[in-house]
Design an enzyme around this catalytic site. Structure first.
Site, PDB file in Angstrom:
ATOM      1  N   GLY A 215      49.669  36.741  53.508  1.00 43.11           N
ATOM      2  CA  GLY A 215      49.925  38.585  52.270  1.00 43.11           C
ATOM      3  C   GLY A 215      51.138  37.804  51.299  1.00 43.11           C
ATOM      4  O   GLY A 215      52.376  39.004  51.228  1.00 43.11           O
TER       5      GLY A 215
ATOM      6  N   CYS B  36      46.497  34.387  43.334  1.00 44.09           N
ATOM      7  CA  CYS B  36      46.677  35.711  43.432  1.00 44.09           C
ATOM      8  C   CYS B  36      45.760  36.550  43.064  1.00 44.09           C
ATOM      9  O   CYS B  36      45.507  36.311  41.400  1.00 44.09           O
ATOM     10  CB  CYS B  36      48.844  36.361  43.030  1.00 44.09           C
ATOM     11  SG  CYS B  36      50.118  34.965  43.337  1.00 44.09           S
TER      12      CYS B  36
END
Lengths: 307, 285
Positions: A56, A114
């Protein structure tokens, strides 16, 4: 020879094992505007010949990167490719602008995998036009002598189309592939193995996908420099990417297994090239597209239409 | 980082079974002579053409100067990687990276230390006990496990420690219960100045709570799943409060594995606490 984004830490960790200035370039993990804590653990699951991860984009944010990490790399004279990640086109642009006057940035890599907050979380790399928009705005915000590299994902309908949009948007080079999305379920706990559910798959398991992507894009856009990556663990693997059309190769997950992977693979690749009578790496780039004696044909064989 | 790690191809010297565990002694000069108590090694499993990419992290149990330096690892079979390790025989080779991590900090002056080990977590405590005794510290052991065959190093603890208290959940050896049931008594009896602990996360949480109750420092060595062990993969993170009071997701491999117990937010391990630096807000997905 490069490190793949997110696999080399800040550079300091690898510097304990080998001289990072001897790398073709050190690619940073994706830098974001604000600090990010990343995903909960477990973040990693081992799969056959591969590794699923959902970190992440944990990182300190661009300000801390510019004061603590980049100067360290710049002082040592390491060529640094700064990977940037954002949720909106504006964030990518702001990052590029922030990096524009920082010394020691060799190139900017745009991590297009992303989620796009403005497009219901669809990742930029899935959609040629939003990818191109990001690349164009980063290109405009970056100094003219700093190349912009677009990092592409393999799990798209037509990678050639996305690659072409990025090049049209101003990308100087393409990096491929980012980790395809995978998942693994722990049959003992009967829950997903990763806290985030899904994660990016890396390692030799994805090498054939990566080589296919490099092959297709090089066939369609032979003039565009490609950085090939995905499961490179040896000089032979690196040569496979070069023959498919990559002019540079990045090493990712192999670094977790072997901290000396980069210098070792580079040495192996040099030996393989010498054995095969190549003076320069450039002579081998994309050679698999042109079998000896057949001239520049055969490149249509594996285009999307015939698959 | 205290000592810079090296990668070596070590030769297995001996393998042995210790109750429920396996112990492997590997000739690894360069690793052995830099190892301090609390360090660990990253071990490549499956041989050169393995499909297992990640290294397995093991605490270093023992370091001996034989053959230029050996390290001993203690482990239990949990999956295909550790099963492969358990099948190794003498003279096989093993790829090690180490020593890794930050070792246990040692007190400047002699003091009384309670060393708490859960299951094979106690493996890393004996080198620590050695170092502490060399500084004139008094050592008391508390070792615990679910059953007798999973208490590691009870004999050695009895030899080294001033006192040794064993606990098992099934009562097959020592007191029935957990280490945290007996720890307050041991700390009170010995007037301990500091607690060192190594073992499963839940035990470390309990030990920390006891030490905080007594207001004495506690150093814990955590076990987190790691892929690289050298700080690049970012998978072994846990929430730890820094000197500035800010919680960060830090790497167990390079920022640990030894932490001050009261700084580790045990109840939040496996999550991203909302107040951690960079925790998901509205702006990021």
């Amino acid at each position: 020879m490069l490190t793949a984004s997110g696999c080399g830490g800040t550079g300091r960790e690898l510097a304990q094992f080998f001289d990072v200035t001897r790398l073709g370039a050190f690619v940073t993990r994706s830098i974001t505007m604000a600090p990010r804590a990343g995903r909960p653990t477990p973040r990693m699951a081992e799969t056959p010949s591969g590794l699923l991860n959902a970190v992440g984009l944990q990182g300190p944010g661009v300000e801390a990167f510019l004061t603590q990490e980049l100067p360290w790399l710049a002082e040592r004279g390491a060529r640094t490719v700064v990977s940037i990640g954002g949720g909106t086109v504006a964030e990518y642009t702001a990052l590029a602008r922030r990096l524009a006057d920082a010394p020691g940035v060799t190139a900017v890599e745009v991590n297009l995998s992303c989620p796009n907050i403005e497009d219901r979380g669809r990742v930029f790399a899935r959609d040629g036009s939003s990818a191109a928009e990001v690349v164009a705005s980063v290109r405009a915000a970056t100094r003219y002598d700093v190349p912009v590299i677009a990092k592409l994902a393999s799990d798209v309908a037509d990678i050639v189309a996305v690659a072409r949009s990025c090049v049209d948007g101003g990308a100087d080079a393409l990096a491929m592939i980012n980790t395809p999305v995978g998942m693994s379920v722990d049959v003992d706990s009967m829950r997903p193995a990763l806290a985030a559910g899904t994660g990016g798959l890396s390692g030799p398991a994805i090498r054939p996908i990566a080589v296919r992507c490099v092959w297709q894009v090089h066939a369609a856009l032979p003039g565009v420099p490609i950085i090939g990556m995905g499961g490179v663990t040896s000089g032979r693997d690196a040569l496979e990417f070069v023959l498919a059309g990559a002019c540079a190769v990045a090493v990712g997950s192999a670094l977790f297994h072997d901290p000396y992977a980069c210098p070792r693979i580079q040495r192996e690749l040099e030996e393989l090239l010498t054995e095969r009578g190549f003076d320069r790496l450039a002579d081998a780039v994309g050679l698999a597209h042109h079998p000896p004696g057949s001239g520049p044909r055969g490149r249509t064989d594996l285009e999307e239409s015939s698959l | 980082m205290a000592a810079s790690p090296v990668q070596v191809t070590g030769t297995v010297l001996t393998t042995r079974r210790v109750d429920a565990y396996h112990a492997l002694t590997v000739v690894a000069p360069g690793v052995a002579d830099r190892t301090r108590p609390g360090h660990f090694v990253g071990v490549a499993v499956g041989g050169p053409s393995t499909s297992m990419l990640t290294r397995r992290a093991f605490a270093i149990h023992d370091v001996k100067p034989d053959y230029g330096g050996t390290v001993e690892l203690v482990f239990t079979v949990r999956g295909p990687g550790t099963a492969w390790l358990a099948d190794l025989r003498a003279r096989d080779t093993l790829d090690l990276v180490g020593p890794l991590g930050r070792p246990f900090p040692l007190p400047r002056d002699p003091c009384t230390c309670v060393l708490v080990g859960g299951e094979y977590g106690s493996a890393s405590l004996f080198a620590l006990a050695d170092a502490l005794q060399q500084r004139g510290c008094r050592i008391d052991f508390v070792l615990g496990a679910p059953s007798a065959d999973r208490v590691f190093g009870a004999l050695r603890a009895r030899r080294m420690g001033e006192t040794t208290t064993l606990t098992t959940e099934d009562g097959s050896i020592g007191m029935r219960g957990k280490v945290t049931d007996v720890l307050p008594g041991v700390i009170a009896d010995t007037r301990a100045d500091v607690v060192y602990a190594c073992g499963p996360m839940a035990m470390l949480q309990g030990v920390t709570a006891v030490a905080v109750e007594f207001d004495i420092p506690v150093q814990v060595a955590v076990e987190e799943a790691m892929a690289c062990g050298i700080g690049v993969c970012m998978t072994c993170v846990l929430p730890v409060i820094g000197d500035d009071g800010v919680t960060r997701m830090v790497r167990a491999c390079t920022d640990g594995p030894v932490f001050r117990g009261e700084r580790v937010r045990f109840e939040d391990v496996g999550t991203i606490p909302f107040d951690a630096l960079g925790a998901p807000g509205g702006r990021h997905v």
